[in-house]
Design an enzyme around this catalytic site. Sequence first.
Site, short mmCIF file in Angstrom:
data_model
loop_
_atom_site.label_atom_id
_atom_site.label_comp_id
_atom_site.label_asym_id
_atom_site.label_seq_id
_atom_site.Cartn_x
_atom_site.Cartn_y
_atom_site.Cartn_z
N CYS A 1 -5.22 -3.21 2.07
CA CYS A 1 -4.98 -3.37 3.51
C CYS A 1 -6.25 -3.62 4.32
O CYS A 1 -6.83 -4.68 4.23
CB CYS A 1 -4.17 -2.19 4.04
SG CYS A 1 -3.28 -2.63 5.55
N LYS B 1 -9.50 2.46 -2.08
CA LYS B 1 -9.77 1.75 -0.81
C LYS B 1 -11.11 2.20 -0.21
O LYS B 1 -11.33 3.40 -0.02
CB LYS B 1 -8.62 2.04 0.15
CG LYS B 1 -8.68 1.34 1.49
CD LYS B 1 -7.40 1.64 2.29
CE LYS B 1 -7.31 0.86 3.58
NZ LYS B 1 -6.06 1.14 4.30
N VAL C 1 -0.61 -2.96 10.43
CA VAL C 1 -0.10 -2.65 11.76
C VAL C 1 -0.76 -3.54 12.83
O VAL C 1 -0.28 -3.63 13.94
CB VAL C 1 -0.30 -1.17 12.12
CG1 VAL C 1 0.56 -0.29 11.24
CG2 VAL C 1 -1.75 -0.74 12.02
N GLU D 1 0.85 -1.20 0.00
CA GLU D 1 0.00 0.00 0.00
C GLU D 1 0.89 1.26 0.00
O GLU D 1 1.95 1.27 0.62
CB GLU D 1 -0.84 -0.05 1.29
CG GLU D 1 -1.79 1.09 1.51
CD GLU D 1 -2.55 0.93 2.85
OE1 GLU D 1 -2.14 0.09 3.69
OE2 GLU D 1 -3.53 1.66 3.06
C1 ACM Z 1 -4.12 -0.21 7.00
O1 ACM Z 1 -5.22 -0.34 6.48
N1 ACM Z 1 -3.12 0.35 6.36
C2 ACM Z 1 -3.88 -0.67 8.36
#
Ligand code: ACM
Length: 265
Positions: free
Chosen positions: A143, A110, A170, A39
């Site tokens: 992510c 996203k 994370v 990402e």
């Molecule tokens: C994330 O979505 N970068 C934790």
Amino acid sequence: MKRIGYFQFKPILGDPGANRKVIAESLKGIDADLIVLPELAFTGYSMRDRAAVSELTETPAESQSIDMLTELCSAGNCHIVAGFAEKDEKKLYNSAVLVGPDGLIGVYRKIHLFGFEKELFDPGPDAPVVYDIGGLKVGMMVCFDWFFPETARLLALAGADVIAHPSNLVLDWCQKSMITRCLENNLFAVTANRFGSETREGKELTFTGGSQITAPRGVILSSASTDSDNVSIIEIDEQQARDKNVTPANHLLNDRRVELYGGLM
Ligand code: ACM
């Protein structure tokens, strides 16, 4: 059979030129059908505010990063999915781009923003779609989309063989969860994570590495270290993702009881 993989690295915050150089050098001469990068692979993750994001973002139509990916794809006859900070007029998106030998093929924005991303980006307005790249059907999610099983299910329903999953993870649970996402949708996923840490507003964020390729039955085919660059490419049989029968009497998409699922809305 297709060759799919990832490049795990540690993008430098705020230095797209340096990140492009690392990607170009590391993937030079690559031999694969599909490679996935993390990402926000060109900008890094912990940008200060929307002004900082705006300064670093590119529009896909005019992008040195996409030009560089196109050159790599053209030299290796491959496709690359990379996390990409995208500007579209006043909107800023945490996107993934799919690039091939002739340039940009698709953009996914996203839809589930994580933590302070909500201060920096606009949420993607569209459901994810699937692209056919030489007979391999590829969908993208980014992510934290992993936390919402609907994302992977939408891609399965759209016919994805592989989910390309650029990440800056994370939390500790994604890699384990991708076993379930791949099992319940009978598809492959390439989770390309980053490693290292960044600091924003005095708080350190550590990214977990451990990029992973997961197969339809939930089998882990490749797993990277937590703290180093890693290129991994493996061969898969994409046909495995197309047989959605769990038993001779059970089809994982057709057996859904959608008439009972109204409570999900
Ligand atoms: C994330 O979505 N970068 C934790």
